[in-house]
Motif scaffolding. Structure first.
Motif, PDB file in Angstrom:
ATOM      1  N   GLU A  61      -1.072 -10.768  -1.896  1.00  0.00           N
ATOM      2  CA  GLU A  61      -1.607 -11.349  -3.328  1.00  0.00           C
ATOM      3  C   GLU A  61      -2.985 -12.040  -3.216  1.00  0.00           C
ATOM      4  OE1 GLU A  61       1.529 -13.638  -4.959  1.00  0.00           O
ATOM      5  OE2 GLU A  61       2.785 -11.841  -5.693  1.00  0.00           O
ATOM      6  N   LYS A  62      -3.258 -12.560  -2.200  1.00  0.00           N
ATOM      7  CA  LYS A  62      -4.323 -13.455  -1.754  1.00  0.00           C
ATOM      8  C   LYS A  62      -5.535 -12.786  -1.219  1.00  0.00           C
ATOM      9  CE  LYS A  62      -2.270 -18.002  -2.058  1.00  0.00           C
ATOM     10  NZ  LYS A  62      -1.925 -19.033  -1.414  1.00  0.00           N
ATOM     11  N   GLU A  63      -5.367 -11.789  -0.423  1.00  0.00           N
ATOM     12  CA  GLU A  63      -6.283 -10.897   0.450  1.00  0.00           C
ATOM     13  C   GLU A  63      -5.986  -9.269   0.008  1.00  0.00           C
ATOM     14  OE1 GLU A  63      -7.204 -10.220   5.247  1.00  0.00           O
ATOM     15  OE2 GLU A  63      -5.202 -11.175   4.667  1.00  0.00           O
ATOM     16  N   ASN A  64      -7.105  -8.821  -0.302  1.00  0.00           N
ATOM     17  CA  ASN A  64      -7.331  -7.510  -0.971  1.00  0.00           C
ATOM     18  C   ASN A  64      -6.223  -7.384  -1.878  1.00  0.00           C
ATOM     19  OD1 ASN A  64      -9.488  -6.460   0.665  1.00  0.00           O
ATOM     20  ND2 ASN A  64      -8.202  -6.780   2.640  1.00  0.00           N
ATOM     21  N   PRO A  65      -6.384  -7.991  -3.210  1.00  0.00           N
ATOM     22  CA  PRO A  65      -5.070  -7.993  -4.029  1.00  0.00           C
ATOM     23  C   PRO A  65      -5.046  -6.782  -4.661  1.00  0.00           C
ATOM     24  CG  PRO A  65      -6.698  -9.617  -4.678  1.00  0.00           C
ATOM     25  CD  PRO A  65      -7.171  -9.405  -3.191  1.00  0.00           C
ATOM     26  N   ASP A  66      -6.146  -6.049  -4.871  1.00  0.00           N
ATOM     27  CA  ASP A  66      -6.253  -4.684  -5.523  1.00  0.00           C
ATOM     28  C   ASP A  66      -5.428  -3.760  -4.650  1.00  0.00           C
ATOM     29  OD1 ASP A  66      -8.088  -4.750  -3.630  1.00  0.00           O
ATOM     30  OD2 ASP A  66      -9.461  -3.333  -4.724  1.00  0.00           O
ATOM     31  N   VAL A  67      -5.693  -3.950  -3.580  1.00  0.00           N
ATOM     32  CA  VAL A  67      -5.124  -2.803  -2.311  1.00  0.00           C
ATOM     33  C   VAL A  67      -3.472  -3.159  -2.524  1.00  0.00           C
ATOM     34  CG1 VAL A  67      -4.720  -1.888  -0.206  1.00  0.00           C
ATOM     35  CG2 VAL A  67      -6.907  -2.471  -1.058  1.00  0.00           C
ATOM     36  N   PHE A  68      -3.145  -4.457  -2.534  1.00  0.00           N
ATOM     37  CA  PHE A  68      -1.857  -5.033  -2.594  1.00  0.00           C
ATOM     38  C   PHE A  68      -0.965  -4.477  -3.614  1.00  0.00           C
ATOM     39  CE2 PHE A  68       1.324  -8.083  -3.327  1.00  0.00           C
ATOM     40  CZ  PHE A  68       2.402  -7.840  -2.111  1.00  0.00           C
ATOM     41  N   LEU A 103       2.622   6.104  -1.691  1.00  0.00           N
ATOM     42  CA  LEU A 103       2.882   7.303  -1.141  1.00  0.00           C
ATOM     43  C   LEU A 103       2.242   8.342   0.063  1.00  0.00           C
ATOM     44  CD1 LEU A 103       2.375   8.728  -5.115  1.00  0.00           C
ATOM     45  CD2 LEU A 103       4.264   7.433  -4.191  1.00  0.00           C
ATOM     46  N   GLY A 104       1.838   7.206   0.873  1.00  0.00           N
ATOM     47  CA  GLY A 104       1.087   7.745   2.135  1.00  0.00           C
ATOM     48  C   GLY A 104      -0.160   8.355   1.488  1.00  0.00           C
ATOM     49  N   ALA A 105      -0.867   7.762   0.634  1.00  0.00           N
ATOM     50  CA  ALA A 105      -2.090   8.363  -0.014  1.00  0.00           C
ATOM     51  C   ALA A 105      -3.316   7.214   0.147  1.00  0.00           C
ATOM     52  CB  ALA A 105      -1.906   8.555  -1.516  1.00  0.00           C
ATOM     53  N   LEU A 106      -2.980   6.018   0.800  1.00  0.00           N
ATOM     54  CA  LEU A 106      -4.090   5.334   0.818  1.00  0.00           C
ATOM     55  C   LEU A 106      -4.326   4.843   2.410  1.00  0.00           C
ATOM     56  CD1 LEU A 106      -2.804   2.672  -2.136  1.00  0.00           C
ATOM     57  CD2 LEU A 106      -4.541   4.523  -2.162  1.00  0.00           C
ATOM     58  N   GLY A 107      -3.427   5.039   2.954  1.00  0.00           N
ATOM     59  CA  GLY A 107      -3.524   4.734   4.465  1.00  0.00           C
ATOM     60  C   GLY A 107      -2.184   4.681   5.163  1.00  0.00           C
ATOM     61  N   VAL A 108      -2.344   4.550   6.579  1.00  0.00           N
ATOM     62  CA  VAL A 108      -0.962   4.617   7.410  1.00  0.00           C
ATOM     63  C   VAL A 108      -0.593   3.266   7.525  1.00  0.00           C
ATOM     64  CG1 VAL A 108       0.192   5.287   9.485  1.00  0.00           C
ATOM     65  CG2 VAL A 108      -1.645   6.713   8.497  1.00  0.00           C
ATOM     66  N   VAL A 109       0.765   2.873   6.795  1.00  0.00           N
ATOM     67  CA  VAL A 109       1.347   1.454   6.903  1.00  0.00           C
ATOM     68  C   VAL A 109       1.629   1.250   8.461  1.00  0.00           C
ATOM     69  CG1 VAL A 109       3.083  -0.096   6.085  1.00  0.00           C
ATOM     70  CG2 VAL A 109       2.129   1.656   4.555  1.00  0.00           C
ATOM     71  N   ILE A 121       3.933  -3.388  -9.447  1.00  0.00           N
ATOM     72  CA  ILE A 121       3.306  -2.367  -8.675  1.00  0.00           C
ATOM     73  C   ILE A 121       2.925  -1.342  -9.342  1.00  0.00           C
ATOM     74  CG2 ILE A 121       3.750  -1.059  -6.644  1.00  0.00           C
ATOM     75  CD1 ILE A 121       6.109  -3.115  -6.142  1.00  0.00           C
ATOM     76  N   ALA A 122       1.732  -0.813  -9.035  1.00  0.00           N
ATOM     77  CA  ALA A 122       1.052   0.396  -9.774  1.00  0.00           C
ATOM     78  C   ALA A 122       1.880   1.585 -10.013  1.00  0.00           C
ATOM     79  CB  ALA A 122      -0.135   0.697  -9.597  1.00  0.00           C
ATOM     80  N   LEU A 123       2.686   2.281  -8.860  1.00  0.00           N
ATOM     81  CA  LEU A 123       3.227   3.467  -9.175  1.00  0.00           C
ATOM     82  C   LEU A 123       4.717   3.192  -8.674  1.00  0.00           C
ATOM     83  CD1 LEU A 123       0.877   6.240  -7.597  1.00  0.00           C
ATOM     84  CD2 LEU A 123       0.988   5.319 -10.142  1.00  0.00           C
ATOM     85  N   SER A 124       5.250   2.035  -9.126  1.00  0.00           N
ATOM     86  CA  SER A 124       6.549   1.913  -9.181  1.00  0.00           C
ATOM     87  C   SER A 124       7.211   2.689 -10.239  1.00  0.00           C
ATOM     88  CB  SER A 124       7.074   0.316  -9.150  1.00  0.00           C
ATOM     89  OG  SER A 124       8.351   0.017  -9.194  1.00  0.00           O
ATOM     90  N   THR A 125       8.613   3.003  -9.925  1.00  0.00           N
ATOM     91  CA  THR A 125       9.078   3.561 -11.166  1.00  0.00           C
ATOM     92  C   THR A 125       9.651   2.613 -12.280  1.00  0.00           C
ATOM     93  OG1 THR A 125      11.085   3.576  -9.800  1.00  0.00           O
ATOM     94  CG2 THR A 125       9.760   5.699 -10.165  1.00  0.00           C
ATOM     95  N   ALA A 126       9.649   1.362 -11.654  1.00  0.00           N
ATOM     96  CA  ALA A 126       9.873   0.144 -12.743  1.00  0.00           C
ATOM     97  C   ALA A 126       8.459  -0.511 -13.333  1.00  0.00           C
ATOM     98  CB  ALA A 126      10.686  -0.762 -12.140  1.00  0.00           C
ATOM     99  N   SER A 127       7.600  -0.010 -13.064  1.00  0.00           N
ATOM    100  CA  SER A 127       6.235  -0.644 -13.152  1.00  0.00           C
ATOM    101  C   SER A 127       6.044  -1.098 -14.809  1.00  0.00           C
ATOM    102  CB  SER A 127       4.955   0.095 -12.911  1.00  0.00           C
ATOM    103  OG  SER A 127       3.799  -0.503 -12.955  1.00  0.00           O
TER     104      SER A 127
END
Length: 401
Positions: free
Chosen positions: A121-128, A135-141, A313-319
């Protein structure tokens, strides 16, 4: 990632392969995380645990229990890796407690250029805001930090209940219980309900013999045999459903969370699940029942219904909205397209959002209309992966080029 970029190859990470979609399929480099497992550290002051991304949920739950800790909520199986489960939006059921991804407090991921990016929430919050269900679309967790709490007890109350009563009293059943779910047996008016609530104890687990008889013999062994008979002689399905709906009796037990939330699932199946606005769920279920009754379909698998509160969460089904989940299944190998197509038509008429790891036919145009933050996610993807290093056919369909 750097080597793949040099060779011009796409990259996908896969967990345990639990998804029914091709979300992790690739003709490039496939990363398997079996050696990226274990707990990195526990912060008792912050009440968080940081875990390697390939750790199975089963291993995490056991390790946390040994430390006197637990996740607040979880799904009903625990075979997936933590990264696979969160990246696809795996959830359980809860009045106030949300999906596994909603319990994330920090992420580490390797992006398309090989950089290691941490976010919270404090570091790179837009990515968070997006990568918790990425969905594996932004990077490898590569690591996830979860919020945890001291281990607690849950009392589970399982009992049969007529479908008409469940639908009439759904709002009350949801409001009165921390975790409410039910299974409806098509071709019958019967459901099996489950209510989980926190308890002061004492711990009263299911007895070993009773657990084997109900959870293994009936719910898996006899149920598997019923599926075989139903596939061989479809006309028997309604009668089998009637027997199945009466097979499990009421029971109550108290135990630590993962032993209440999760259960063994040994009967192989194919699944579609949609999230609809919670206030629409009873109407959707009535439409689903009417569709099955007027069709020649013979459905031998119960319909599962759960809920979740709105999250951010942007693409959460409960967003952005309180949601109810309706899951339809068929046994593996049984025809499913007619059933799923008819069910999906009902779900999408109510702006349903399909589970990212389960069968559906929706595309980016549809998702742009049902996810208010869809454009936010795709813009972030353009920034983090402009060359589409993580692209595959599934992401091309659901996110666009």
């Amino acid at each position: 990632m750097r080597r793949a970029a040099e060779d011009g190859l796409t990259v996908k990470a896969v967990g345990t392969g639990h998804s029914f979609t091709s979300i992790a399929a690739t003709d490039g480099v496939l990363i398997r995380p079996q050696l990226l497992t274990g707990i990195r550290g526990i912060d008792r002051a912050a009440m968080t645990v940081t875990v390697e991304a390939g750790t199975p949920l089963k291993r995490l739950n056991l390790a946390l229990a040994r430390e006197g800790l637990s996740l607040t909520n979880m799904g009903d199986i625990m075979e997936q890796t933590v990264s696979g489960a969160t990246s696809t939006g795996t959830h359980g059921t809860g009045r106030e407690s949300a999906s596994i991804a909603a319990q994330i407090r920090g992420l580490e991921l390797v992006t398309a250029d090989g950089s290691v990016l941490t976010c919270s929430e404090k570091e790179n919050p837009d990515v968070f805001a997006a990568a918790r269900i990425g969905l594996g679309a932004l990077g490898v967790v590569t690591a996830i930090t979860f919020a945890v709490e001291p281990v607690f007890l849950l009392t589970a109350r399982e009992e049969p209940m007529p479908l008409d009563r469940v639908l009439a009293d759904f709002d009350e059943l949801w409001a009165e219980n921390e975790h409410f779910e039910f299974y409806w047996f098509p071709h019958t008016g019967s459901t099996n309900t489950k209510r989980n609530n926190r308890s002061a104890g004492p711990r009263r687990p299911v007895g070993r013999l009773a657990g084997w008889f109900e959870d293994e013999f009936l719910s898996n062994g006899v149920f598997q045999a019923a599926q075989w008979v139903g596939r061989a002689v479809p006309a028997t399905v309604p009668a089998i459903a009637g027997v199945s709906s009466r097979a499990l009796s009421a029971r109550s037990y108290t135990d630590i969370p993962y032993k209440v939330f999760t259960s063994p699932r040994r009967v192989r199946f194919v699944e579609m699940e949609y999230a609809v606005p919670r206030e629409a769920v009873t109407g959707v279920l009535r439409e689903l029942r009417a569709m099955i009754e007027r069709s020649p379909l013979r459905i031998g698998f119960p319909v599962e219904v759960r809920t979740a509160p709105a999250d951010d969460i942007a693409l959460s089904t409960a967003s952005g909205r309180d949601s109810a989940y309706i899951a339809v299944h068929t046994a593996k190998g049984a025809p499913y397209r007619g059933y799923f197509t008819a069910a999906e038509r009902i779900f999408t008429a109510h702006e349903g959002r399909p589970h990212w790891g389960k069968i559906h036919t929706r595309d980016a145009e549809y998702f742009a209309g049902v996810y208010p933050r869809f454009g936010e996610f795709t813009a972030l993807r353009d920034r983090l992966d402009p060359d589409r290093r993580f692209q595959n056919d599934y992401l091309r369909r659901v996110l666009g080029q």
